[in-house]
Design a protein around this motif. Structure first.
Motif, PDB file in Angstrom:
ATOM      1  N   CYS A 213       0.853  -1.179   0.000  1.00  0.00           N
ATOM      2  CA  CYS A 213       0.000   0.000   0.000  1.00  0.00           C
ATOM      3  C   CYS A 213       0.897   1.240   0.000  1.00  0.00           C
ATOM      4  CB  CYS A 213      -0.906  -0.003   1.226  1.00  0.00           C
ATOM      5  SG  CYS A 213      -1.913   1.498   1.399  1.00  0.00           S
ATOM      6  N   ALA A 214       0.650   2.165  -0.894  1.00  0.00           N
ATOM      7  CA  ALA A 214       1.451   3.392  -0.984  1.00  0.00           C
ATOM      8  C   ALA A 214       1.216   4.302   0.216  1.00  0.00           C
ATOM      9  CB  ALA A 214       1.125   4.137  -2.277  1.00  0.00           C
ATOM     10  N   ALA A 215       0.119   4.121   0.937  1.00  0.00           N
ATOM     11  CA  ALA A 215      -0.192   4.982   2.075  1.00  0.00           C
ATOM     12  C   ALA A 215       0.393   4.473   3.387  1.00  0.00           C
ATOM     13  CB  ALA A 215      -1.699   5.149   2.214  1.00  0.00           C
ATOM     14  N   CYS A 216       0.335   3.157   3.615  1.00  0.00           N
ATOM     15  CA  CYS A 216       0.740   2.639   4.932  1.00  0.00           C
ATOM     16  C   CYS A 216       1.749   1.500   4.873  1.00  0.00           C
ATOM     17  CB  CYS A 216      -0.491   2.201   5.720  1.00  0.00           C
ATOM     18  SG  CYS A 216      -1.260   0.693   5.083  1.00  0.00           S
ATOM     19  N   ASP A 217       2.161   1.102   3.684  1.00  0.00           N
ATOM     20  CA  ASP A 217       3.200   0.084   3.477  1.00  0.00           C
ATOM     21  C   ASP A 217       2.760  -1.348   3.806  1.00  0.00           C
ATOM     22  OD1 ASP A 217       5.766  -0.309   2.402  1.00  0.00           O
ATOM     23  OD2 ASP A 217       6.652  -0.501   4.406  1.00  0.00           O
ATOM     24  N   THR A 218       1.477  -1.610   3.889  1.00  0.00           N
ATOM     25  CA  THR A 218       0.997  -2.978   4.104  1.00  0.00           C
ATOM     26  C   THR A 218       1.196  -3.794   2.832  1.00  0.00           C
ATOM     27  OG1 THR A 218      -0.672  -2.271   5.694  1.00  0.00           O
ATOM     28  CG2 THR A 218      -1.073  -4.370   4.579  1.00  0.00           C
ATOM     29  N   PRO A 219       1.801  -4.993   2.900  1.00  0.00           N
ATOM     30  CA  PRO A 219       1.944  -5.838   1.714  1.00  0.00           C
ATOM     31  C   PRO A 219       0.571  -6.332   1.238  1.00  0.00           C
ATOM     32  CG  PRO A 219       2.921  -6.892   3.662  1.00  0.00           C
ATOM     33  CD  PRO A 219       2.383  -5.572   4.097  1.00  0.00           C
ATOM     34  N   LEU A 220       0.282  -6.134  -0.058  1.00  0.00           N
ATOM     35  CA  LEU A 220      -1.048  -6.431  -0.590  1.00  0.00           C
ATOM     36  C   LEU A 220      -1.067  -7.550  -1.631  1.00  0.00           C
ATOM     37  CD1 LEU A 220      -2.127  -2.714  -1.109  1.00  0.00           C
ATOM     38  CD2 LEU A 220      -2.776  -4.215   0.795  1.00  0.00           C
ATOM     39  N   PHE A 221      -0.088  -7.535  -2.555  1.00  0.00           N
ATOM     40  CA  PHE A 221      -0.072  -8.490  -3.661  1.00  0.00           C
ATOM     41  C   PHE A 221       1.354  -8.945  -3.930  1.00  0.00           C
ATOM     42  CE2 PHE A 221      -3.544  -5.500  -4.408  1.00  0.00           C
ATOM     43  CZ  PHE A 221      -4.618  -6.350  -4.578  1.00  0.00           C
TER      44      PHE A 221
ATOM     45  N   ILE B 167      -2.908 -10.839  -0.927  1.00  0.00           N
ATOM     46  CA  ILE B 167      -2.339 -11.429   0.291  1.00  0.00           C
ATOM     47  C   ILE B 167      -3.480 -11.456   1.305  1.00  0.00           C
ATOM     48  CG2 ILE B 167      -0.670 -11.158   2.165  1.00  0.00           C
ATOM     49  CD1 ILE B 167       1.245  -9.890   0.114  1.00  0.00           C
ATOM     50  N   GLU B 168      -3.908 -12.641   1.628  1.00  0.00           N
ATOM     51  CA  GLU B 168      -5.101 -12.835   2.450  1.00  0.00           C
ATOM     52  C   GLU B 168      -5.020 -12.070   3.769  1.00  0.00           C
ATOM     53  OE1 GLU B 168      -7.759 -16.566   4.007  1.00  0.00           O
ATOM     54  OE2 GLU B 168      -6.566 -16.793   2.187  1.00  0.00           O
ATOM     55  N   GLY B 169      -6.101 -11.375   4.083  1.00  0.00           N
ATOM     56  CA  GLY B 169      -6.193 -10.619   5.319  1.00  0.00           C
ATOM     57  C   GLY B 169      -5.713  -9.177   5.199  1.00  0.00           C
ATOM     58  N   ASN B 170      -5.009  -8.846   4.115  1.00  0.00           N
ATOM     59  CA  ASN B 170      -4.470  -7.495   3.964  1.00  0.00           C
ATOM     60  C   ASN B 170      -5.301  -6.608   3.042  1.00  0.00           C
ATOM     61  OD1 ASN B 170      -2.488  -8.447   5.624  1.00  0.00           O
ATOM     62  ND2 ASN B 170      -0.827  -8.251   4.170  1.00  0.00           N
ATOM     63  N   VAL B 171      -6.302  -7.200   2.407  1.00  0.00           N
ATOM     64  CA  VAL B 171      -7.190  -6.455   1.513  1.00  0.00           C
ATOM     65  C   VAL B 171      -8.619  -6.631   2.016  1.00  0.00           C
ATOM     66  CG1 VAL B 171      -8.038  -6.229  -0.862  1.00  0.00           C
ATOM     67  CG2 VAL B 171      -5.632  -6.751  -0.462  1.00  0.00           C
ATOM     68  N   ALA B 172      -9.344  -5.510   2.127  1.00  0.00           N
ATOM     69  CA  ALA B 172     -10.748  -5.541   2.554  1.00  0.00           C
ATOM     70  C   ALA B 172     -11.634  -5.296   1.338  1.00  0.00           C
ATOM     71  CB  ALA B 172     -10.993  -4.462   3.603  1.00  0.00           C
ATOM     72  N   PHE B 173     -12.829  -5.834   1.366  1.00  0.00           N
ATOM     73  CA  PHE B 173     -13.751  -5.746   0.242  1.00  0.00           C
ATOM     74  C   PHE B 173     -15.073  -5.125   0.669  1.00  0.00           C
ATOM     75  CE2 PHE B 173     -10.891  -9.319  -0.311  1.00  0.00           C
ATOM     76  CZ  PHE B 173     -10.414  -9.115  -1.587  1.00  0.00           C
ATOM     77  N   THR B 174     -15.620  -4.260  -0.182  1.00  0.00           N
ATOM     78  CA  THR B 174     -16.941  -3.675   0.033  1.00  0.00           C
ATOM     79  C   THR B 174     -17.673  -3.665  -1.300  1.00  0.00           C
ATOM     80  OG1 THR B 174     -16.150  -1.433  -0.371  1.00  0.00           O
ATOM     81  CG2 THR B 174     -16.181  -2.158   1.922  1.00  0.00           C
TER      82      THR B 174
ATOM     83  N   CYS C 224      -7.178  -1.216   1.242  1.00  0.00           N
ATOM     84  CA  CYS C 224      -6.143  -1.714   2.139  1.00  0.00           C
ATOM     85  C   CYS C 224      -6.827  -1.991   3.475  1.00  0.00           C
ATOM     86  CB  CYS C 224      -5.037  -0.668   2.296  1.00  0.00           C
ATOM     87  SG  CYS C 224      -3.843  -1.087   3.584  1.00  0.00           S
ATOM     88  N   ALA C 225      -6.629  -3.181   4.024  1.00  0.00           N
ATOM     89  CA  ALA C 225      -7.286  -3.550   5.283  1.00  0.00           C
ATOM     90  C   ALA C 225      -6.670  -2.831   6.479  1.00  0.00           C
ATOM     91  CB  ALA C 225      -7.218  -5.063   5.488  1.00  0.00           C
TER      92      ALA C 225
ATOM     93  N   ASN D 128      14.603  -8.743  -3.430  1.00  0.00           N
ATOM     94  CA  ASN D 128      15.792  -8.704  -2.576  1.00  0.00           C
ATOM     95  C   ASN D 128      15.661  -7.697  -1.433  1.00  0.00           C
ATOM     96  OD1 ASN D 128      15.897  -6.470  -4.216  1.00  0.00           O
ATOM     97  ND2 ASN D 128      18.004  -6.758  -4.888  1.00  0.00           N
ATOM     98  N   ASN D 129      14.599  -6.882  -1.426  1.00  0.00           N
ATOM     99  CA  ASN D 129      14.363  -5.926  -0.351  1.00  0.00           C
ATOM    100  C   ASN D 129      13.213  -6.326   0.564  1.00  0.00           C
ATOM    101  OD1 ASN D 129      16.329  -4.433  -1.541  1.00  0.00           O
ATOM    102  ND2 ASN D 129      14.996  -2.832  -2.303  1.00  0.00           N
ATOM    103  N   THR D 130      12.563  -7.467   0.278  1.00  0.00           N
ATOM    104  CA  THR D 130      11.387  -7.859   1.067  1.00  0.00           C
ATOM    105  C   THR D 130      11.796  -8.763   2.219  1.00  0.00           C
ATOM    106  OG1 THR D 130      10.922  -9.770  -0.325  1.00  0.00           O
ATOM    107  CG2 THR D 130       9.817  -7.693  -0.888  1.00  0.00           C
ATOM    108  N   LYS D 131      10.968  -8.740   3.250  1.00  0.00           N
ATOM    109  CA  LYS D 131      11.096  -9.669   4.352  1.00  0.00           C
ATOM    110  C   LYS D 131      10.112 -10.793   4.092  1.00  0.00           C
ATOM    111  CE  LYS D 131      11.474  -5.558   7.016  1.00  0.00           C
ATOM    112  NZ  LYS D 131      10.504  -4.582   7.332  1.00  0.00           N
ATOM    113  N   ASP D 132      10.199 -11.854   4.847  1.00  0.00           N
ATOM    114  CA  ASP D 132       9.212 -12.941   4.689  1.00  0.00           C
ATOM    115  C   ASP D 132       7.845 -12.401   5.034  1.00  0.00           C
ATOM    116  OD1 ASP D 132      11.505 -15.365   6.017  1.00  0.00           O
ATOM    117  OD2 ASP D 132      11.037 -14.907   3.930  1.00  0.00           O
ATOM    118  N   GLU D 133       6.943 -12.438   4.055  1.00  0.00           N
ATOM    119  CA  GLU D 133       5.598 -11.891   4.256  1.00  0.00           C
ATOM    120  C   GLU D 133       4.550 -12.924   3.980  1.00  0.00           C
ATOM    121  OE1 GLU D 133       5.579  -8.437   1.767  1.00  0.00           O
ATOM    122  OE2 GLU D 133       7.236  -7.594   2.849  1.00  0.00           O
TER     123      GLU D 133
END
Length: 164
Positions: free
Chosen positions: A75-83, A102-109, A123-124, A159-164
């Protein structure tokens, strides 16, 4: 008879966007909440328009649309991993598309803004508008097409990601 049909059609069209059908989420119902002034200070004008006002960027305008590197889209706003990049595909629509979030990180309406129901994605964590999900994605995987505004995303190379 034509007048009755015309009246019935007009009534249906105007009722599809009634106030009872507005979005089901509240902007203050997410773990990260900020005032509009705080978001405006942190985001670019386009990011604010898309993420906070549910806008849409122009098709084919995002460099992330044709990004084929391995990594994770946050997410560009809060840095939550989404896809994850492994779920990205070229839909030909002009927006970055994914067949799975990425399950749990995206909300749907449900979004009725254009007169019929669409599934909107947020973004959840911060509630930022991402795009919409459709049922015309790759049949070999999920059949879903998460059509996402590139400006709502920040790409983090593998190479810049952590285990997500």
């Amino acid at each position: 008879m034509k007048k009755i049909l015309l009246f019935a059609l007009a009534a249906i069209l105007f009722n599809c966007n009634g106030s009872a059908q507005k979005k089901e989420t509240k902007k203050d119902s997410f773990p990260i909440t900020k005032t509009d002034a705080e978001w405006k200070a942190e985001l670019t004008k386009m990011e604010y328009y898309v993420l906070r006002e549910a806008g849409t960027e122009r098709a084919f305008s995002s460099p992330l649309n044709k990004n084929y590197e391995k990594g994770v889209y946050h997410c560009a706003a809060c840095d939550t991993p989404l896809f994850k990049s492994e779920h990205k595909f070229d839909s030909g629509t002009g927006w970055p598309s994914f067949d799975k979030e990425i399950e749990g990180n995206v909300a749907f309406t449900t979004d009725y803004e254009i007169g019929y129901a669409r599934t909107e994605e947020h973004c959840a964590t911060c509630g930022g508008h991402l795009g919409h999900v459709f049922n015309d994605g790759p049949k070999a995987t999920t059949g879903k097409r998460h059509c996402i505004n590139g400006v709502a995303l920040k790409f983090v190379p593998e190479n810049n990601t952590k285990d997500e």
